[in-house]
Scaffold this active site. Structure first.
Site, PDB file in Angstrom:
ATOM      1  N   GLU A 140       0.907  -1.071   0.051  1.00  0.00           N
ATOM      2  CA  GLU A 140      -0.138   0.012  -0.180  1.00  0.00           C
ATOM      3  C   GLU A 140       0.880   1.170  -0.041  1.00  0.00           C
ATOM      4  O   GLU A 140       0.961   1.799   0.918  1.00  0.00           O
ATOM      5  CB  GLU A 140      -0.825  -0.059   1.317  1.00  0.00           C
ATOM      6  CG  GLU A 140      -1.865   1.095   1.214  1.00  0.00           C
ATOM      7  CD  GLU A 140      -3.016   1.220   2.419  1.00  0.00           C
ATOM      8  OE1 GLU A 140      -3.915   1.774   2.291  1.00  0.00           O
ATOM      9  OE2 GLU A 140      -2.738   0.565   3.291  1.00  0.00           O
ATOM     10  N   ALA A 151      -2.510   8.199   6.126  1.00  0.00           N
ATOM     11  CA  ALA A 151      -1.538   7.902   7.151  1.00  0.00           C
ATOM     12  C   ALA A 151      -0.336   7.379   6.461  1.00  0.00           C
ATOM     13  O   ALA A 151       0.640   6.913   7.211  1.00  0.00           O
ATOM     14  CB  ALA A 151      -2.057   6.980   8.182  1.00  0.00           C
ATOM     15  N   HIS A 227     -10.158   0.279   0.222  1.00  0.00           N
ATOM     16  CA  HIS A 227     -11.002   0.562   0.981  1.00  0.00           C
ATOM     17  C   HIS A 227     -11.860   1.728   0.410  1.00  0.00           C
ATOM     18  O   HIS A 227     -11.713   2.786   0.655  1.00  0.00           O
ATOM     19  CB  HIS A 227     -10.152   1.079   2.496  1.00  0.00           C
ATOM     20  CG  HIS A 227      -8.856   1.805   2.293  1.00  0.00           C
ATOM     21  ND1 HIS A 227      -8.902   3.066   1.478  1.00  0.00           N
ATOM     22  CD2 HIS A 227      -7.742   1.771   3.119  1.00  0.00           C
ATOM     23  CE1 HIS A 227      -7.797   3.641   1.475  1.00  0.00           C
ATOM     24  NE2 HIS A 227      -6.977   2.664   2.249  1.00  0.00           N
ATOM     25  N   ASP A 259     -16.033  -0.641  10.220  1.00  0.00           N
ATOM     26  CA  ASP A 259     -15.903  -0.462  11.770  1.00  0.00           C
ATOM     27  C   ASP A 259     -16.787   0.560  12.309  1.00  0.00           C
ATOM     28  O   ASP A 259     -16.673   1.074  13.419  1.00  0.00           O
ATOM     29  CB  ASP A 259     -14.356  -0.313  11.946  1.00  0.00           C
ATOM     30  CG  ASP A 259     -13.888   1.214  11.241  1.00  0.00           C
ATOM     31  OD1 ASP A 259     -14.756   1.773  10.486  1.00  0.00           O
ATOM     32  OD2 ASP A 259     -12.847   1.357  11.462  1.00  0.00           O
ATOM     33  N   ASP A 284      -7.649  -3.443   7.721  1.00  0.00           N
ATOM     34  CA  ASP A 284      -6.787  -2.431   7.633  1.00  0.00           C
ATOM     35  C   ASP A 284      -6.340  -1.957   8.959  1.00  0.00           C
ATOM     36  O   ASP A 284      -5.992  -0.887   9.401  1.00  0.00           O
ATOM     37  CB  ASP A 284      -7.451  -0.747   6.921  1.00  0.00           C
ATOM     38  CG  ASP A 284      -6.609   0.145   6.360  1.00  0.00           C
ATOM     39  OD1 ASP A 284      -5.294  -0.361   6.395  1.00  0.00           O
ATOM     40  OD2 ASP A 284      -6.924   1.215   6.322  1.00  0.00           O
ATOM     41  N   ALA A 319      -5.929   6.722  10.655  1.00  0.00           N
ATOM     42  CA  ALA A 319      -4.895   5.939  10.430  1.00  0.00           C
ATOM     43  C   ALA A 319      -4.907   4.464  10.641  1.00  0.00           C
ATOM     44  O   ALA A 319      -4.564   3.970  11.463  1.00  0.00           O
ATOM     45  CB  ALA A 319      -3.739   6.550  11.103  1.00  0.00           C
ATOM     46  N   GLY A 320      -5.490   3.964   9.648  1.00  0.00           N
ATOM     47  CA  GLY A 320      -5.567   2.453   9.706  1.00  0.00           C
ATOM     48  C   GLY A 320      -6.961   2.086  10.749  1.00  0.00           C
ATOM     49  O   GLY A 320      -7.761   3.024  11.072  1.00  0.00           O
TER      50      GLY A 320
END
Length: 391
Positions: A140, A151, A227, A259, A284, A319-320
């Site tokens: 990535e 990020a 994503h 999430d 992720d 960030a993830g």
């Protein structure tokens, strides 16, 4: 619950609702494994004795659900460990994610220098040879749009020069499974062709691509949207961007992070409705998954996790995640996705996206004996990992 990775002998799991990777559901089902491979399945009590017999209803309750093992094609760490930090960190993160049902994983790397990434990809290639749970690597970066860096450290981002691409692919020795890139960068579409020719999948992501560039990337061979909705142009009625192009192209799998931070529940449901059978639920996840709030490193970026949400210290970008795949299943079902489609998005669809559709992601004869036993609330009550998978 201790995950079982013993490939030897025979095992029968019975008295469960079997939800398979094609979305189908079988009540009061059983599955037989032999030496790490699914060899038979049926319903009722017509199974024959085995070395290990598991009554799913006794272990997970009357509403027990048995699914194929979950497959995460995009995750960066867990249990306090970042996958960029080497083999021991990868093992630590994998141990945690396995307990949450992830039986196989592609190991994702964030942007770093070409030298560092080549070393990291080589380490993962070594692990892939010795650990069948590791399916390979996902780059990535660094071929991402600085305006959608998320990020990723912007000073390390670059356009995809053919020599750099070749060096990273060569370092992986055939185990690079996915490369995320921004196709609008100079040389981006040529890089898509170069990567696809190597046998890896190309994912469009961290990109400023409009609908036309995205369409060109998919025509050139890109088959994944990294994503979806995150780190890309959104949907506008006069500028549809890459999301609608990907949803309309039946060759493309759309990753989703369920999430409730990266995607609102209504958008989770929209993603499944827009691309039926082509959503891959990823984590992720970064190092904080399965660990406490606090301060972490994601590659060269400093990250703070508060109340389970990870944000880059310098930009505030998400960030993830701290997600695990069992939670992703629950969030998807809570959003209105059927259990069958949510299971498909954790199993057969990601398996197919990275070339393992013929050996992983199904509870059918000939497939690896990867399975997850869930109770009625979708808490993990058992995990089994089968034999090595083939592409």
């Amino acid at each position: 619950m201790t995950p079982t990775t013993d490939f030897r002998g025979s095992r029968v799991i019975h008295s469960a609702r079997i939800v398979d990777g094609d979305g189908s559901s079988t009540e009061n089902g059983w599955v037989r494994f032999e030496d790490g491979v699914v060899v038979a399945r049926g319903t009722g009590a017509d199974w024959t004795d085995a070395d290990d017999v598991i009554d799913a209803s006794a272990t997970a309750g009357a509403d027990a659900v048995l699914t194929p093992g979950f497959i995460d094609i995009h995750g960066h760490g867990g249990a306090g460990a970042a996958y960029d930090d080497g083999a021991d960190a990868i093992r630590t993160g994998r141990d945690m994610h396995r307990t949450h049902g992830t039986t196989r994983a592609v190991i994702s790397l964030v942007t770093a220098s070409i030298d560092d990434l080549a070393h990291q990809v080589s380490v993962i290639a070594d692990l892939t040879e010795s650990d069948p749970e590791i399916l390979g690597s996902h780059l990535e970066g660094p071929f991402l749009d600085p305006g959608h860096q998320g990020a990723h450290e912007p000073s390390l981002l670059r356009a995809p020069e053919p020599a750099d691409v070749a060096r990273l692919l060569d370092a992986g020795r055939g185990t690079v499974r996915q490369v995320t890139l921004a196709p609008e960068l100079p040389g981006g579409l040529d890089a898509v062709c170069q990567i696809v020719a190597s046998g890896a999948a190309v994912a469009v992501g961290h990109t400023n691509a409009d609908a036309d560039i995205a369409r060109q990337a998919f025509e050139a061979g890109a088959t994944i949207l990294t994503h979806a909705f995150n780190a890309m142009n959104g949907i506008h009625h006069r500028a549809p961007g890459p999301i609608l192009v990907a949803a309309a192209d039946h060759r493309v799998v759309l990753e989703g992070i369920a999430d409730n931070f990266h995607l609102d529940p209504h958008v989770i449901k929209l993603l499944f409705d827009a691309a039926p059978g082509r959503v891959a639920l990823i984590t992720d996840a970064m190092a904080a998954a399965g660990s406490a709030d606090g301060h972490y490193d994601l590659g060269a970026v400093k990250v703070t996790v508060k109340d389970g949400m990870a944000r880059a210290d310098d930009t505030g970008s998400i960030a993830g995640s701290t997600l695990t795949q069992d939670v992703a299943l629950r969030r998807a079902v809570e959003a209105g996705v059927t259990l069958g489609e949510a299971v498909r998005a954790l199993t057969a669809t990601p398996a197919g996206a990275v070339g393992f559709g013929g050996s992983l992601g199904r509870l059918q004869p000939g497939y690896a004996a990867d399975a997850v036993l869930l109770d009625g609330g979708f808490a993990v009550r058992g995990v089994w990992v089968g034999a090595a998978a083939s592409r």
